[in-house]
Design an enzyme around this catalytic site. Structure first.
Site, short mmCIF file in Angstrom:
data_model
loop_
_atom_site.label_atom_id
_atom_site.label_comp_id
_atom_site.label_asym_id
_atom_site.label_seq_id
_atom_site.Cartn_x
_atom_site.Cartn_y
_atom_site.Cartn_z
N ASP A 1 -6.35 -6.72 4.97
CA ASP A 1 -7.45 -6.32 4.09
C ASP A 1 -8.27 -7.55 3.69
OD1 ASP A 1 -8.98 -4.70 2.28
OD2 ASP A 1 -7.79 -5.56 0.65
N LYS B 1 3.28 -14.45 6.22
CA LYS B 1 3.62 -15.43 5.20
C LYS B 1 5.15 -15.47 5.13
CE LYS B 1 2.58 -18.38 1.99
NZ LYS B 1 1.93 -19.67 2.25
N ASP C 1 -2.48 -18.37 4.72
CA ASP C 1 -3.32 -19.38 4.07
C ASP C 1 -4.00 -20.27 5.12
OD1 ASP C 1 -0.76 -20.31 4.64
OD2 ASP C 1 -0.53 -21.46 2.78
N TYR D 1 0.80 -1.22 0.00
CA TYR D 1 0.00 0.00 0.00
C TYR D 1 0.84 1.27 0.00
CZ TYR D 1 -4.42 -2.45 0.70
OH TYR D 1 -5.53 -3.24 0.55
N ASP E 1 -12.28 -9.18 5.18
CA ASP E 1 -13.49 -9.40 4.37
C ASP E 1 -14.02 -10.81 4.64
OD1 ASP E 1 -13.36 -6.86 3.14
OD2 ASP E 1 -13.92 -7.68 1.19
C1 IPM Z 1 -10.51 -1.33 2.91
C2 IPM Z 1 -10.63 -1.10 1.43
C3 IPM Z 1 -9.43 -0.30 0.93
C4 IPM Z 1 -8.17 -1.09 1.26
C5 IPM Z 1 -9.50 0.08 -0.58
C6 IPM Z 1 -10.74 0.88 -0.90
C7 IPM Z 1 -8.25 0.80 -1.05
O1 IPM Z 1 -10.75 -2.32 0.75
O2 IPM Z 1 -10.50 -0.35 3.67
O3 IPM Z 1 -10.44 -2.49 3.33
O4 IPM Z 1 -7.76 -1.96 0.50
O5 IPM Z 1 -7.59 -0.81 2.30
MN MN Z 2 -10.85 -4.05 2.06
#
Ligand code: IPM
Ligand code: MN
Length: 357
Positions: A246, A190, A222, A138, A250
């Site tokens: 990240d 990792k 993983d 990032y 999710d």
């Molecule tokens: C998050 C989002 C961001 C990230 C994107 C929008 C750049 O997915 O906050 O998790 O990857 O950090």
């Molecule tokens: Mn995200």
């Protein structure tokens, strides 16, 4: 601490403005209930503003936003605009510019029926992920060579600094201590493939020695993805790098019910910090009043906790928990089956119930 809070609000793109609208109604209500003042300044940054003015987040606005007590953000991203331009120009600009090195992402299941895993309930899903928020791929150290030719080379450096790794690991040990739950910190990396992550391995061991009361665990990313589906109860406090965090959050969000409930705090302890849902702008739902605002309401909860309004934060959490347990919100997908306003109304109605502990 002053009980008059100045909040910068960036509703952003897609469903951002709608979910923020509901979250601000909740904020205003708990402020009245708990007797503190809140002033909001709304900033227009995002796709529409960019298309109109070519402005992403000007320096002067960055400085102004930074002078608030906290920042609430909806979502950024629009298919009409080059991929990543606004995400980097606004979200990453604030994360890096304000040095918000902790991305705190609680994963808590409030009701068994919301969990897609068989035989898992609230007692199995209650952990918090600390995602490093200022380094890794990032950082944007990237480039193209011979772009568009058959010989093209594309690079993007994964960077870690001792300082950056150490501070986020230290924060996580402290958090495992204050959570006072399993007193366990799991580091996800990792290091077997990305050898630069040996820096994480060594730092974890060195800092960990200062926390003899906290058990140290380690998973490769993983395997962690497998375990969080198989045995989410194994996790208490988790620390990981920016990109793994990240992705892992999710996946974790689905285990707590869906993207409609997952919130995050981009934090530099003691400094102005930014709170947002972890979902994106979901352009196909934007402007339709169907997006679930609970994640943004939960972001307000985290924000209030951070700025010293713990009781107001507890009120919001109790309202969300009670509403979700009642099964009146059909799903925690981005589109919950109710309108954005209806879900906002339901949370507001829950806030009028007697305070539960
Ligand atoms: C998050 C989002 C961001 C990230 C994107 C929008 C750049 O997915 O906050 O998790 O990857 O950090
Ligand atoms: Mn995200």
């Amino acid at each position: 601490m002053s009980r008059n809070h100045n909040i910068a609000v960036i509703p952003g793109d897609g469903i951002g403005p709608e979910v923020v609208r509901e979250a601000l109604r909740v904020l205003a209500r708990v402020a009245t209930q708990e007797g503190f003042g809140v002033q909001t300044t709304v900033y227009p940054f995002g796709a529409e503003h960019y298309l109109k003015t070519k402005e992403i987040l000007p320096e002067s606005a960055f400085d102004e936003v930074s002078k608030h007590d906290a920042i609430l953000l909806g979502a950024i991203g629009d298919p009409r605009i080059e991929v990543g331009l606004l995400e980097f120009g606004i979200i990453a600009r604030l994360r890096f510019g304000l040095d918000l090195y902790v991305n705190l992402r609680p994963v808590k299941l409030y009701a068994e029926h919301l969990c897609p895993l068989k035989d898992k309930g609230p007692e199995h899903v209650d952990f918090v992920v600390v995602r490093e928020n200022t380094e890794d791929a990032y950082a944007g150290m990237r480039g193209f060579f011979k772009k568009g030719t058959p010989d093209e080379i594309a690079t993007q450096e994964i960077i870690f600094t001792r300082k950056g790794v150490e501070r986020v690991i230290r924060y996580s040990f402290e958090l495992a201590r204050t959570r006072n739950k399993a007193k366990k910190l799991t580091m996800i990396d990792k290091a077997n493939a990305v050898r630069a992550m040996d820096l994480w391995t060594r730092t974890f061991a060195e800092v960990g020695a200062e926390y003899p009361d906290i058990a140290r665990e380690h998973n490769y990313i993983d395997a962690a993805c497998m375990y969080v589906v198989k045995n989410p109860e194994w996790f208490d406090t988790v620390v990981t790098s920016n990109m793994f965090g990240d992705i892992f959050t999710d996946l974790s969000a689905m285990i707590q019910g869906g993207m409609g409930v997952a919130a995050s705090g981009n934090i530099h302890p003691g400094r102005v910090s930014l709170f947002e849902p972890i979902h994106g702008s979901a352009p196909k739902y934007g402007g339709k009043n169907v997006a679930n605002p609970i994640a943004t309401i939960a972001a307000v909860q985290m924000m209030l906790d951070y700025i010293g309004e713990a009781r107001a934060a507890q009120r919001i959490e109790a309202a969300i928990a009670s509403l979700l347990r009642s099964k009146r919100v059909p799903s925690l997908a981005t589109d919950s089956g109710l309108s954005t306003t209806q879900v906002g109304d339901l949370v507001l109605a829950e806030l009028e119930q007697p305070v539960r502990v």
